[in-house]
Design a protein around this motif. Structure first.
Motif, PDB file in Angstrom:
ATOM      1  N   PRO A 113      16.156 -38.019  -6.451  1.00 45.11           N
ATOM      2  CA  PRO A 113      14.838 -38.406  -6.477  1.00 45.11           C
ATOM      3  C   PRO A 113      14.045 -37.861  -7.862  1.00 45.11           C
ATOM      4  O   PRO A 113      13.059 -38.504  -8.370  1.00 45.11           O
ATOM      5  N   VAL A 114      14.780 -36.930  -8.305  1.00 46.28           N
ATOM      6  CA  VAL A 114      14.381 -36.270  -9.744  1.00 46.28           C
ATOM      7  C   VAL A 114      14.825 -37.279 -10.882  1.00 46.28           C
ATOM      8  O   VAL A 114      14.260 -36.962 -11.843  1.00 46.28           O
ATOM      9  N   GLY A 115      15.886 -38.082 -10.541  1.00 44.69           N
ATOM     10  CA  GLY A 115      16.346 -38.799 -11.875  1.00 44.69           C
ATOM     11  C   GLY A 115      17.279 -38.114 -12.601  1.00 44.69           C
ATOM     12  O   GLY A 115      17.642 -38.514 -13.607  1.00 44.69           O
ATOM     13  N   LYS A 116      17.852 -37.024 -12.270  1.00 41.83           N
ATOM     14  CA  LYS A 116      18.533 -36.276 -13.056  1.00 41.83           C
ATOM     15  C   LYS A 116      20.179 -36.754 -12.692  1.00 41.83           C
ATOM     16  O   LYS A 116      20.917 -36.814 -13.682  1.00 41.83           O
ATOM     17  N   TYR A 117      20.471 -37.121 -11.778  1.00 47.05           N
ATOM     18  CA  TYR A 117      21.666 -37.407 -11.200  1.00 47.05           C
ATOM     19  C   TYR A 117      21.790 -38.665 -10.431  1.00 47.05           C
ATOM     20  O   TYR A 117      20.806 -39.225  -9.916  1.00 47.05           O
ATOM     21  N   PRO A 176      14.470 -36.420  -0.279  1.00 50.45           N
ATOM     22  CA  PRO A 176      13.511 -36.697  -1.083  1.00 50.45           C
ATOM     23  C   PRO A 176      12.990 -35.193  -1.982  1.00 50.45           C
ATOM     24  O   PRO A 176      12.399 -35.537  -2.826  1.00 50.45           O
ATOM     25  N   ASP A 177      13.266 -34.380  -1.526  1.00 44.09           N
ATOM     26  CA  ASP A 177      12.886 -33.132  -2.136  1.00 44.09           C
ATOM     27  C   ASP A 177      13.951 -32.845  -3.517  1.00 44.09           C
ATOM     28  O   ASP A 177      14.225 -31.588  -4.102  1.00 44.09           O
ATOM     29  N   GLY A 178      15.280 -33.584  -3.514  1.00 44.11           N
ATOM     30  CA  GLY A 178      16.166 -33.481  -4.261  1.00 44.11           C
ATOM     31  C   GLY A 178      17.079 -32.220  -4.039  1.00 44.11           C
ATOM     32  O   GLY A 178      18.142 -31.980  -4.743  1.00 44.11           O
ATOM     33  N   GLN A 179      16.962 -31.576  -2.818  1.00 43.22           N
ATOM     34  CA  GLN A 179      17.724 -30.416  -2.565  1.00 43.22           C
ATOM     35  C   GLN A 179      18.964 -30.626  -2.179  1.00 43.22           C
ATOM     36  O   GLN A 179      19.973 -29.850  -2.016  1.00 43.22           O
ATOM     37  N   TYR A 180      19.014 -31.731  -1.170  1.00 41.69           N
ATOM     38  CA  TYR A 180      20.340 -32.269  -0.603  1.00 41.69           C
ATOM     39  C   TYR A 180      20.937 -33.431  -0.813  1.00 41.69           C
ATOM     40  O   TYR A 180      20.133 -34.084  -0.609  1.00 41.69           O
ATOM     41  N   LEU A 181      22.140 -33.467  -0.877  1.00 42.04           N
ATOM     42  CA  LEU A 181      22.726 -34.856  -0.846  1.00 42.04           C
ATOM     43  C   LEU A 181      23.440 -34.856   0.244  1.00 42.04           C
ATOM     44  O   LEU A 181      24.381 -33.789   0.538  1.00 42.04           O
ATOM     45  N   LYS A 185       4.038 -33.450  -2.515  1.00 44.26           N
ATOM     46  CA  LYS A 185       5.436 -33.711  -2.772  1.00 44.26           C
ATOM     47  C   LYS A 185       5.846 -33.323  -4.109  1.00 44.26           C
ATOM     48  O   LYS A 185       6.640 -32.680  -4.501  1.00 44.26           O
ATOM     49  N   ASN A 186       4.613 -33.862  -5.107  1.00 45.70           N
ATOM     50  CA  ASN A 186       4.959 -33.650  -6.482  1.00 45.70           C
ATOM     51  C   ASN A 186       4.725 -32.171  -6.705  1.00 45.70           C
ATOM     52  O   ASN A 186       5.545 -31.746  -7.581  1.00 45.70           O
ATOM     53  N   ALA A 187       4.075 -31.520  -5.854  1.00 42.90           N
ATOM     54  CA  ALA A 187       4.020 -29.935  -5.897  1.00 42.90           C
ATOM     55  C   ALA A 187       5.418 -29.223  -5.587  1.00 42.90           C
ATOM     56  O   ALA A 187       5.680 -28.330  -6.462  1.00 42.90           O
ATOM     57  N   ILE A 188       6.058 -29.964  -4.743  1.00 41.71           N
ATOM     58  CA  ILE A 188       7.200 -29.370  -4.605  1.00 41.71           C
ATOM     59  C   ILE A 188       8.195 -29.501  -5.610  1.00 41.71           C
ATOM     60  O   ILE A 188       8.845 -28.562  -6.094  1.00 41.71           O
ATOM     61  N   HIS A 189       8.187 -30.742  -6.216  1.00 42.16           N
ATOM     62  CA  HIS A 189       9.092 -31.155  -7.280  1.00 42.16           C
ATOM     63  C   HIS A 189       8.683 -30.103  -8.348  1.00 42.16           C
ATOM     64  O   HIS A 189       9.622 -29.541  -9.082  1.00 42.16           O
ATOM     65  N   GLN A 190       7.558 -29.929  -8.662  1.00 43.25           N
ATOM     66  CA  GLN A 190       7.114 -29.091  -9.748  1.00 43.25           C
ATOM     67  C   GLN A 190       7.532 -27.660  -9.502  1.00 43.25           C
ATOM     68  O   GLN A 190       7.983 -26.988 -10.657  1.00 43.25           O
TER      69      GLN A 190
END
Lengths: 950, 197
Positions: free
Chosen positions: A184-188, A232-237, A371-376
């Protein structure tokens, strides 16, 4: 939780392989097997959500069905913005659909379902790349890319803003790739395949980040799909089918270090699909209880081949709910509503199920800000990739940058309307009927339609265009519903006969015959009878034979025509050449042949140079000729050979005139070539001498004796260039009286080729340029003492480069110069390259880079300052656009030079007379256009400022 | 994907006397400009027993076809009665509309046709030699049978075949177990039984 199985959502009993809810929650798409093709259906969500809507006959359930896929559809996915639907299927294709808002309901012709399409979704793009079935497709965050994976073991990354451009093909899997998910962050982007591996790829450079194999080593390739999902928080796949102690699991992979310590256990058979809820939740605050700060958590649905579905919350150790026997066959796909409370599941048994959760069950969904705050918090300010919309959210770090960005936006606004979003390019049908109703047209269609006869007597109908494909408006056309022609006979009386039924689907042998048979001319009579045996009618037979003859005649006719056209082209090209030469005038003198006025005297040369040495043609001697030199003030040189004979030697006269002023001089031998610049006049004579005069007619140097007859002679400024028949080149600076090039042989460039010199000229800076008939152009560098290739018409790099986006309109002037002269026409041809969509983007990128660097080096060696500057700016823009940071840094470093002077530094402050730091000042705003390079910009801006103050 | 989609076929002048010309109003949509004409044909199946009695009633070229939605009426003369076996004149048969592009058939639309006497007297006691002037032709317009064939739409023949019709390399073949129930019913898989090569 409420559970519903809407029976009306089906593909007539055929399996449903994929389901996806539209981001706005009003509709969803299913994909699967159709009657004899793949099928994509778009359904209305309202009847699923509300019982009263389901019962209301006026609310359509099916919105649109598309049977364009030739084989089973394995995956349907809406773009994040909801404008597009992508589908991938066994026909190896990915199709991108867009809603067309132009026509009323229509049906899929011939389908058993008589339901009309309420919405019109049209295929706007077909993406062909895969050589095997497409198993999964996925849109990246912000719809920058579309990824598709296939049983051909590859993953294609498509540029979603420039379909059908492929950004990259990810290769590395050694088995069928069956699932994709974007970080979700777009890195992978992560992919899972039958080769017992899950691979995570970086979007930065599209290289493999990690390859996870351990949890999959025991897996057998028995699932149709392996749809994995990223939280959605990008932490787990979370992977699909994995094994732990020979039990099927869904493996949890932590982003931090790609650790695989946890898994979802409990399914009895392989996990086919995992789907995270798009929302992040926090504990529902109970009334009265003390607000206890709790950790936000995610929610995940897992579907399996064991036909059961489990829903998990990451805050709980056990699943929230497990539903067994929901379907008769394996679960194939899961999709959540955007609000996170609804869930659609589809199965191979051809049914779907809807689960409706309440907030009490799942928790309070965080809003986008939270949600954005978590990403930040997790990923910091600098998001890994700066693409499109993400860019705008990047913080501008210094005022200079802000200034440039604002200026840039100001400049862009006038053109803002033309911004090329994909929406603008998608075709739409527009009504072309001039106010006439379709019904009126239909009444008279037979009379109105244009029917002609082709040369071979066949009927040809020009169809009436009732709607055009273009980008225009949304005028509605009357619906073309199927006219229900009532039958007088009862249907039961028409008993379908099996023999007849087969005729519907089998291609008759007669059908392709009429057009394909005629191509073989030497067909034996026997064969022909056989071919047309099914066409009993004699008329049909006649058609066949007459057709064949005509076709052949036409063929030979067109061939002849082609030849003639070819000849014409050649002729045109010949005609075109003088004009091209005329264009060269400002720089130097063209070949004298062109400007000969009379060719009366054709006395053979008396010189006895061995023929073998004569590699280059020499102009023949003419009685008289005149030529125009230098454009600043029209200057003519007139030559008259053998004006008088004085004591046995023939005198020739050279006459120079410019705007009324004129001088003349006499030479003791016949003049072959005369040429001049604004400063000097050079004359080559039959006796192998070269004389040089000033613009006023004063002889500058005594006659130069040449080793061979003159082939071509050019003047530019104070420079004189001589190309002799023995293929040697000399260039002199007649003012300084020095030789720049001394009798240099053309052998290095001529040897091994059949080519001869087709053109030559001298630049203002005294660089000799020689073009050969094989399309290559060389210049001689006197400091390196080498011939350098500066242009090549066959160069494939030129053909495939595309840097149009880097050329600004003001640049046009800078491109004038010797380099443009040698390759000018080629460059425009190169621009066609962008149309060759077959070139993959990364390849084209590389070729463009190589080409631009070559241009830069060529401009440098030609000492063409304006062209150097021109290409430098294009190069810089290209580097900025494509994100080549290292090269950009090197470029800036070279332009800036050492900040503190040291004696050991060999850095030159200028290049071709241009101050490097001035060039850097021009380049920096270009860099400033991309926020990604703002650090680089600031760094060099500061240093430049520092140097200015010194 | 097919570049041409047939959106609708309206059967005009139906039912009609046997000798009347066939009239089909065909609406189709084209995804992009076609460099070549489409060839449409009406084939009348004279007898269910054998293709021998098939009659191509007419074939027309339709073009030029730019991208967009188009319609035309395809009219063709009634079948030559001399070529129809007498026993098959009355009763159910089939009329086919086919369309080919570059010599390849990509769509076949079939209709059942019922030929019968309108006169109850003749219906009861049909003459041995069919009386075609009394026959009425009735096309079952509400139930077209559409079969689509996968063809090569491009001029570059070989390339396309490679990318679309050839099975992937052996090592990428699906294991049979991983594809349960995906094959379309046997005998009805014209798209996969590529015969356009």
């Amino acid at each position: 939780m409420k559970l519903l199985k809407p029976s009306w959502v089906n593909h007539n009993g055929k399996p449903i392989f994929s389901v996806d809810i539209h981001p706005d929650g009003t509709k969803f798409a299913t994909g699967g097997q159709g009657e004899d093709s793949g099928k994509v259906v778009i359904w209305n969500m309202a009847p699923v959500l509300r019982e009263e809507d389901e019962k209301n006959e006026n609310i359509p359930k099916l919105l649109c069905q598309m049977d364009n896929h030739l084989a089973c559809v394995n995956c349907v996915r809406w773009s994040n913005n909801g404008l597009y639907l992508a589908s991938g299927g066994d026909d190896k294709l990915v199709m991108v659909w867009k809603r067309a808002a132009f026509i009323g309901p229509s049906t899929v012709f011939g389908s058993s379902s008589k339901l009309a399409n309420v919405e019109q979704w049209r295929c706007v793009m077909i993406l062909r790349n895969h050589t095997g079935d497409v198993m999964d497709v996925a849109w990246s965050p912000h719809d920058v890319w579309l990824a598709s994976c296939s049983v051909d073991n590859t993953i294609a990354i498509w540029n979603a803003r420039k379909f059908p451009e492929i950004v990259m093909t990810l290769k590395g899997h050694t088995g069928l790739v069956k699932g994709l998910t974007w970080d979700p962050v777009g890195k992978y982007i992560a992919s899972q395949a039958d080769d017992h591996s899950l691979k995570v790829w970086r979007t930065m450079d599209w290289q493999l980040e990690t390859n996870i194999t351990k949890p999959f080593s025991e897996c057998g390739g028995t699932t149709h799909v392996l749809r994995l999902s990223w939280s959605p928080d990008g932490q787990y796949l979370v992977s699909a089918h994995a094994m732990n102690n020979s039990g099927p699991t869904a493996q949890i992979i932590e982003r931090d270090g790609w650790k695989t310590n946890m898994d979802f256990v409990g399914h009895r058979k392989a996990v086919t699909v995992v789907k995270f809820n798009p929302k992040i939740f926090k504990k529902k605050q109970k009334n009265g209880s003390t607000p206890k700060p709790s950790c936000p958590y995610c929610c995940c649905a897992v579907g399996s081949k064991d036909r059961s579905l489990s829903v998990w919350l990451t805050s709980l150790k056990r699943p929230l709910v497990v539903i067994h026997d929901l379907f008769d066959k394996s679960i194939m796909d899961i999709t959540w509503t955007l609000n996170g409370l609804g869930l659609l599941v589809c199965s191979m048994d051809g049914t779907v199920a809807f689960l409706d959760f309440s907030q009490d069950e799942l928790g309070d969904p965080l809003n986008e800000e939270e949600k954005n705050a978590i990403h930040q918090n997790i990923y910091g300010k600098s998001l890994a990739i700066m693409m499109g919309s993400q860019l705008s959210s990047t913080i501008i770090e210094n005022p200079e940058m802000l200034k440039y960005q604002q200026e840039r936006q100001g400049n862009q606004n006038p053109n803002g309307a033309q911004a090329s979003g994909p929406e603008n390019q998608t075709p739409k049908l527009t009504n072309v009927l001039n106010g006439e109703s379709l019904e009126d047209i239909r009444k008279n269609l037979l009379k109105k339609q244009v029917e002609t006869r082709t040369a071979d007597g066949r009927r040809r109908i020009t169809p009436l265009c009732i709607a055009q494909l273009d980008t225009g408006g949304t005028a509605a056309v009357n619906s073309i519903g199927m006219k229900s022609n009532l039958l007088l006979t009862s249907a039961s009386k028409i008993e379908p006969m099996k023999a007849l039924d087969s005729r519907f689907t089998e291609r008759s042998k007669a059908t392709p015959g009429v057009t394909s048979v005629p191509l073989t001319i030497g067909i034996t009579p026997l064969d022909r009878v056989k071919d047309s045996s099914s066409v009993k009618e004699p008329k049909g037979k006649d058609e066949t034979s007459s057709d064949s003859e005509d076709k052949i005649v036409v063929k030979s006719m067109t061939k002849r025509k082609g030849e003639m056209e070819g000849a014409e082209v050649v002729e045109k090209r010949k005609k075109g050449r003088p004009r091209k030469d005329a264009k060269m005038m400002p720089i130097s003198q063209p070949f004298p042949q062109v400007t000969f006025l009379l060719s009366t005297d054709k006395e053979p040369s008396r010189l006895t140079t061995p023929v073998a040495l004569l590699k280059l043609p020499t102009p023949s001697i003419q009685k008289s000729f005149s030529t125009q030199v230098s454009t600043d003030g029209v200057t003519y040189l007139e030559v008259e050979n053998e004006v008088s004979v004085v004591s046995g030697s023939r005198l020739s006269q050279l006459k120079w005139s410019r705007e009324g002023r004129e001088w003349d001089t006499l030479l003791p031998s016949r003049i072959i070539i005369a040429t001049g610049s604004s400063d000097v006049v050079a004359v080559a004579c039959e006796d192998r001498t070269l004389s040089v005069f000033t613009a006023c007619g004063r002889r500058l140097i005594p006659s130069i004796m040449l080793p061979a007859p003159m082939s071509a002679l050019h003047c530019s400024g104070h420079f004189v260039m001589a190309l002799t028949a023995s293929a040697t080149l000399s260039v002199w600076d007649v003012q300084k009286q020095t030789a720049l090039v001394k009798n240099e042989s053309l052998n290095p460039i001529l040897s091994g080729t059949e080519a001869t010199v087709s053109q030559s000229f001298l630049t203002r800076q005294g660089v000799a340029v020689v073009s050969l008939s094989n399309g290559k152009t060389y210049c001689f560098n006197s400091s390196l003492e080498t011939w350098n290739l500066i242009a090549d018409k066959q160069d494939s790099l030129v053909q495939c480069t595309d840097f149009r986006s880097c050329v600004s309109s003001q640049d046009a002037l800078g491109s004038m110069g010797p380099l443009a002269l040698t390759q000018g026409r080629n460059l425009s041809a190169g621009r066609l390259a962008s149309r060759l969509s077959s070139t993959p983007h990364h390849l084209q990128q590389g070729m463009t880079l190589a080409f631009l660097e070559k241009q830069l080096a060529s401009a440098l060696i030609l000492l063409s300052a304006s062209e150097y500057r021109h290409w430098l700016l294009i190069y810089a823009r290209f580097l900025v656009n494509e994100g080549y940071e290292l090269r950009l840094r090197e470029l800036c470093q070279d332009l800036l030079g050492p900040v503190h002077k040291s004696s050991s530094s060999s850095w030159e402050t200028t290049v071709l007379g241009l101050r490097k730091r001035d060039l850097l000042t021009e380049v920096l705003p270009v860099i400033g256009q991309n926020l990604r390079f703002q650090r680089l910009f600031t760094e060099y801006q500061d240093q430049l400022e520092l140097l200015r103050l010194k | 994907m097919a570049k041409v989609q047939v959106l609708n076929v309206a059967v005009l002048d139906n039912p009609s006397p046997f000798g009347n010309p066939f009239q089909f109003e065909i609406t189709f949509e084209c995804m992009e400009d076609l460099p070549e004409d489409l060839e449409w044909k009406i084939i009348y199946v004279g007898s269910a027993e054998s293709e021998e009695y098939d009659q191509v009633l007419d074939s027309v070229l339709v073009g030029p076809v730019p991208a967009g939605r188009h319609m035309f009426v395809f009219q063709a003369d009634a079948p030559n009665t001399g070529l129809i076996p007498e026993s098959d004149a009355v009763g159910v048969t089939v009329v086919l509309i086919t369309c080919t592009y570059r010599g390849q058939e990509f769509i076949r639309i079939g209709y059942y046709v019922n030929n019968e006497y309108t006169d109850p007297e003749l219906r009861e006691n049909p003459p041995v030699k069919p009386n075609y002037t009394q026959l009425q032709r009735n096309i079952l317009a509400s139930n077209p049978r559409v079969t689509r064939f996968h063809i090569n739409w491009e001029a570059t023949l070989d390339k396309m075949e490679d990318s679309e019709n050839v099975d992937p390399a052996p090592n990428t073949m699906l294991p049979p177990t991983s594809m349960p129930s995906k094959a379309p019913p046997l005998g009805l898989m014209p798209d996969n039984s590529m015969d356009c090569l």
